[in-house]
Design an enzyme around this catalytic site. Structure first.
Site: not given
Length: 367
Positions: A93, A115, A129, A207, A209, A240
Site C-alpha cells: 500500500d 498483499e 496507505e 512511524h 503519519r 525511523h
C-alpha cells in the site's frame, strides 16, 4: 516472460524478496528500486542476496505526497518503456506501489498486486496507505490476497473472483528465507553487533503519519511510563529515518535508562530482536504479521487495523493511541507469562510459507 518488480520501501523489499526468488528460475526478473527509501530498501534486499537490477533516482528533499507520487510515476514510466515487461509486480500500500501500478496501467501493462485486499474501510487510517491499496484494486489484473478475509474484501468490492488468489502472506516465506542457512552462532553474534542489552526485551516501532504530532508525544509518555513500571525490561526502539519521528524520540526519551534508541535494523537484525523479545509495541503493519511466526504478542498503537486475523488468533491487542490504554495493554501481557506462553500452540493465521510459490506459478501461466 519478463517481470518488473517495483520496490520502494523496506517492507516491500522483505515481502517481495521471496517472490523474486520464486520467479527467477523461470522468468526474466527486473528488480527496480523506486527511490522512495533507497537505502533501507537496498539494505533489506541485501539480506536476501538480491541486488537491484535498476536503481531509479532517489527522491530528494521532503516532497509532498503528491510530489512524491508524481515524481516516481514519471520515472517509472520511462523505466517501463525501456524494459518492456509483460507484468509489473507491486506489493502492499505504499506510494511506490501505487505509482508503479499507475505507470503500468497507463502503459497497458498488467499489474499483479501482492498483499491485496487489506482494508480498514477508513481512508484516514492508515493514511495514505488505505487509499493506495483501494486504488490499486481498481487497476490490478491479479490480486494475491494474504488471507480469506482479504480475498472476500476484494470480491465484495466487485473484483472478479477468478482474478483473486488466496496466496497467503509472503512475510511467512520471507522469515524462512532470511533464516535459512544461518547458524546458531551467527544469531548470537548479532547481540554484540547490535549492542542489545542483557535482560528481557520489548521491541518498539512507531512511524505512522497519523501518529505524529501530539499523538507521538503521547506515545512517548506511554513508553516512559512502561520503562518506569518495568525497570528490568529493556525497551529497544529502532528509529525511523523520518526527521519528524526521530527528533521527537531523541528529545522525549533521552535519559531514560532502560530505553535504547537505535538506528534502523536490517531484516535479519529485526528477526533476531523478535526472537529475543517478550513483546512488540508498534504501529507497523508488517510487524503485526511477523510476530505470529515467532509466537510473540504485539500491542498495536492504532485505532484500527487491516490485520484483524492477528487479534482473532490471540497474538495482537489493539490499544489505540491513548497512553493509558497502551500501558494497560502492554501490562496485560508482561504481567502474565502464562498468557504469553500459550501463544506457542497457536497456528499462524498468515499462511504456510508457500505464498511466493503460488504467486509465481500463477504469473508464469498467465496471459
Amino acid at each position: 516472460m519478463k517481470v518488473f518488480v517495483a520496490i520502494g520501501t523496506r517492507p516491500e523489499a522483505i515481502k517481495l524478496a521471496p517472490v523474486v526468488a520464486a520467479l527467477r528460475p523461470k522468468a526474466d526478473v527486473v528488480v527496480a528500486t523506486t527511490g522512495q527509501h533507497p537505502r533501507l530498501a537496498v539494505g533489506a534486499l541485501a539480506d536476501f542476496g538480491i541486488v537491484p537490477d535498476l536503481a531509479l533516482p532517489p527522491i530528494e528533499g521532503r516532497p509532498s505526497l503528491a510530489q512524491l507520487t508524481a515524481s516516481m510515476t514519471a520515472v517509472l514510466d520511462l523505466a517501463l518503456v525501456g524494459q518492456k515487461p509483460d507484468w509489473v509486480v507491486v506489493q502492499g500500500d505504499t506510494n511506490s506501489a501505487f505509482a508503479a501500478g499507475l505507470a503500468a496501467y497507463y502503459r497497458s501493462i498488467p499489474v499483479a498486486h501482492v498483499e491485496a485486499g487489506l482494508r480498514t474501510g477508513n481512508l484516514a487510517m492508515p493514511f495514505p496507505e488505505e487509499g493506495n491499496r483501494q486504488m490499486l484494486a481498481r487497476i490490478a489484473r491479479w490480486h494475491f490476497a494474504p488471507t480469506v478475509r482479504a480475498a472476500a474484501n476484494l470480491v465484495s468490492e466487485g473484483v472478479d473472483r477468478t482474478r483473486v488468489v488466496m496466496s497467503g502472506n509472503t512475510v511467512v516465506d520471507a522469515v524462512a528465507l532470511a533464516r535459512a542457512g544461518r547458524r546458531e552462532e551467527d544469531w548470537k553474534a548479532l547481540d554484540a553487533a547490535l549492542a542489545l542489552p542483557d535482560g528481557p526485551l520489548v521491541l518498539v516501532s512507531c512511524h505512522r503519519r497519523e501518529n505524529r504530532g501530539q499523538t507521538l508525544l503521547d506515545i512517548c509518555s506511554a513508553i516512559r511510563r512502561l520503562a518506569a513500571r518495568y525497570p528490568l525490561h529493556r525497551l529497544v526502539l529502532p528509529m525511523h529515518p523520518e526527521p519528524d519521528v526521530r527528533t521527537v524520540f531523541q528529545v522525549e526519551l533521552a535519559g531514560v535508562d532502560n530505553v535504547f534508541l537505535r538506528e534502523p535494523f536490517g531484516y535479519v537484525e529485526t528477526l533476531h530482536a523478535l526472537d529475543r523479545c517478550d513483546l512488540v509495541l508498534t504501529d507497523s503493519g508488517g510487524l503485526q504479521e511477523e510476530v505470529a511466526t515467532y509466537r510473540k504478542p504485539v500491542v498495536v498503537m492504532r485505532d484500527q487495523t487491516e490485520r484483524p486475523e492477528g487479534i482473532e488468533a490471540g497474538f495482537a491487542s489493539l490499544a489505540g493511541r491513548d497512553p493509558d490504554r497502551i500501558v494497560s495493554e502492554v501490562s496485560g501481557w508482561l504481567d502474565d507469562p502464562q498468557r504469553r506462553a500459550r501463544l506457542a500452540g497457536v497456528a499462524n493465521p498468515y499462511g504456510d510459507g508457500s505464498a511466493s510459490r503460488r504467486i509465481a506459478e500463477t504469473l508464469l501461466v498467465s496471459d
